[in-house]
Design a protein around this motif. Structure first.
Motif, PDB file in Angstrom:
ATOM      1  N   PRO A  59       0.129  -0.807   5.868  1.00  0.00           N
ATOM      2  CA  PRO A  59      -1.305  -0.502   5.943  1.00  0.00           C
ATOM      3  C   PRO A  59      -2.146  -1.778   6.056  1.00  0.00           C
ATOM      4  O   PRO A  59      -1.820  -2.806   5.471  1.00  0.00           O
ATOM      5  CB  PRO A  59      -1.569   0.209   4.616  1.00  0.00           C
ATOM      6  CG  PRO A  59      -0.529  -0.341   3.685  1.00  0.00           C
ATOM      7  CD  PRO A  59       0.688  -0.579   4.536  1.00  0.00           C
ATOM      8  N   THR A  61      -5.350  -3.209   4.919  1.00  0.00           N
ATOM      9  CA  THR A  61      -6.409  -2.977   3.928  1.00  0.00           C
ATOM     10  C   THR A  61      -7.521  -4.008   4.004  1.00  0.00           C
ATOM     11  O   THR A  61      -8.598  -3.796   3.447  1.00  0.00           O
ATOM     12  CB  THR A  61      -5.806  -2.999   2.512  1.00  0.00           C
ATOM     13  OG1 THR A  61      -5.138  -4.260   2.295  1.00  0.00           O
ATOM     14  CG2 THR A  61      -4.795  -1.871   2.335  1.00  0.00           C
ATOM     15  N   ASP A  62      -7.251  -5.118   4.680  1.00  0.00           N
ATOM     16  CA  ASP A  62      -8.257  -6.178   4.803  1.00  0.00           C
ATOM     17  C   ASP A  62      -8.159  -6.772   6.205  1.00  0.00           C
ATOM     18  O   ASP A  62      -7.204  -7.471   6.528  1.00  0.00           O
ATOM     19  CB  ASP A  62      -8.007  -7.256   3.740  1.00  0.00           C
ATOM     20  CG  ASP A  62      -9.040  -8.378   3.792  1.00  0.00           C
ATOM     21  OD1 ASP A  62      -9.972  -8.297   4.622  1.00  0.00           O
ATOM     22  OD2 ASP A  62      -8.915  -9.335   3.001  1.00  0.00           O
ATOM     23  N   GLN A  68      -1.699  -9.788   7.088  1.00  0.00           N
ATOM     24  CA  GLN A  68      -1.723  -8.381   7.471  1.00  0.00           C
ATOM     25  C   GLN A  68      -1.927  -8.233   8.981  1.00  0.00           C
ATOM     26  O   GLN A  68      -1.303  -7.376   9.623  1.00  0.00           O
ATOM     27  CB  GLN A  68      -2.836  -7.640   6.717  1.00  0.00           C
ATOM     28  CG  GLN A  68      -2.522  -7.379   5.262  1.00  0.00           C
ATOM     29  CD  GLN A  68      -3.545  -6.478   4.592  1.00  0.00           C
ATOM     30  OE1 GLN A  68      -4.419  -5.917   5.245  1.00  0.00           O
ATOM     31  NE2 GLN A  68      -3.442  -6.336   3.279  1.00  0.00           N
TER      32      GLN A  68
END
Length: 224
Positions: A59, A61-62, A68
């Motif tokens: 996922p 998320t930021d 990420q």
């Protein structure tokens, strides 16, 4: 209609470029068309399914988290998309009797990829307008082509080698690495100047692609 023409024009140009680069033994139009359509349908569906699964396990998320964005670029996007094209080349084109020289790996890989890129480009252009379509004509669509040529180069070698699995996977890996690098630098555009990395990776991919084309042309078994 103008947006549709803008979206498909770069795809058409690349298809014709590769078709005429196949100098010595051109592939049947029917098989090329089917490869294109499989890229525009099956590869897109696989990408949607695998991308959804990958996004659950990875996922985001930021959006300003570099790590990420790295995972998103190389796994959620690049690996998923290139694998979705790879399976069509591997299980349809590579098994066809018309796939009878290494250059055919490039031809069929590009046809599948351009099917994928055509539908993607149409959606982006209709959603975001002519400016996006024009930008993608010189960036995203040629990028898809370079990823396909690099993959196809090794898949073409694999068809006629004892090391089929190794060479096929090497093609998938190389396409994923270039695709991931291109997207990663675009995804971290919150860092000033990072977009230059995408341009550099694209240029490097184009240079390597041209070398791959020449190498398979020169080694064609149909060359007189």
């Amino acid at each position: 209609m103008s947006l549709l023409l803008l979206a498909i024009a770069p795809v058409t140009i690349i298809i014709l470029y590769i078709y005429f680069k196949d100098k010595y033994e051109k592939e049947p139009i029917g098989i090329l068309t089917k490869s294109f359509l499989l890229g525009a349908t099956v590869s897109i569906i696989l990408t949607f399914i695998l991308g959804y699964i990958a996004s659950i396990f990875i996922p985001i998320t930021d959006i300003k988290n570099v790590f990420q964005q790295f995972l998103k670029a190389f796994i959620v996007v690049a690996l998923v998309e290139e694998f979705s094209k790879y399976v069509i080349v591997k299980f349809y084109a590579q098994k066809n009797k018309e796939f009878n020289e290494p250059f055919d790996g490039i031809v069929y890989s590009v046809m599948v990829s351009m099917g994928f890129a055509a539908l993607e480009n149409i959606l982006y252009t209709f959603q975001h307008g002519a400016a996006t379509g024009l930008t993608r004509a010189f960036t995203a669509v040629p990028a898809h082509a370079t990823f396909a040529i690099l993959m196809g180069y090794f898949m073409g070698k694999a068809k006629f080698s004892k090391h089929k699995v190794k060479l096929n996977l090497l093609g998938l890996l190389l396409a994923t690495l270039f695709h991931g690098a291109y997207d990663f630098f675009l995804f971290i555009n919150f860092i000033p100047g990072m977009w230059i990395g995408a341009i550099i990776s694209l240029i490097l991919g184009i240079v390597l692609s041209r070398k791959a084309i020449r190498k398979h042309q020169n080694s064609s078994i149909f060359k007189v």
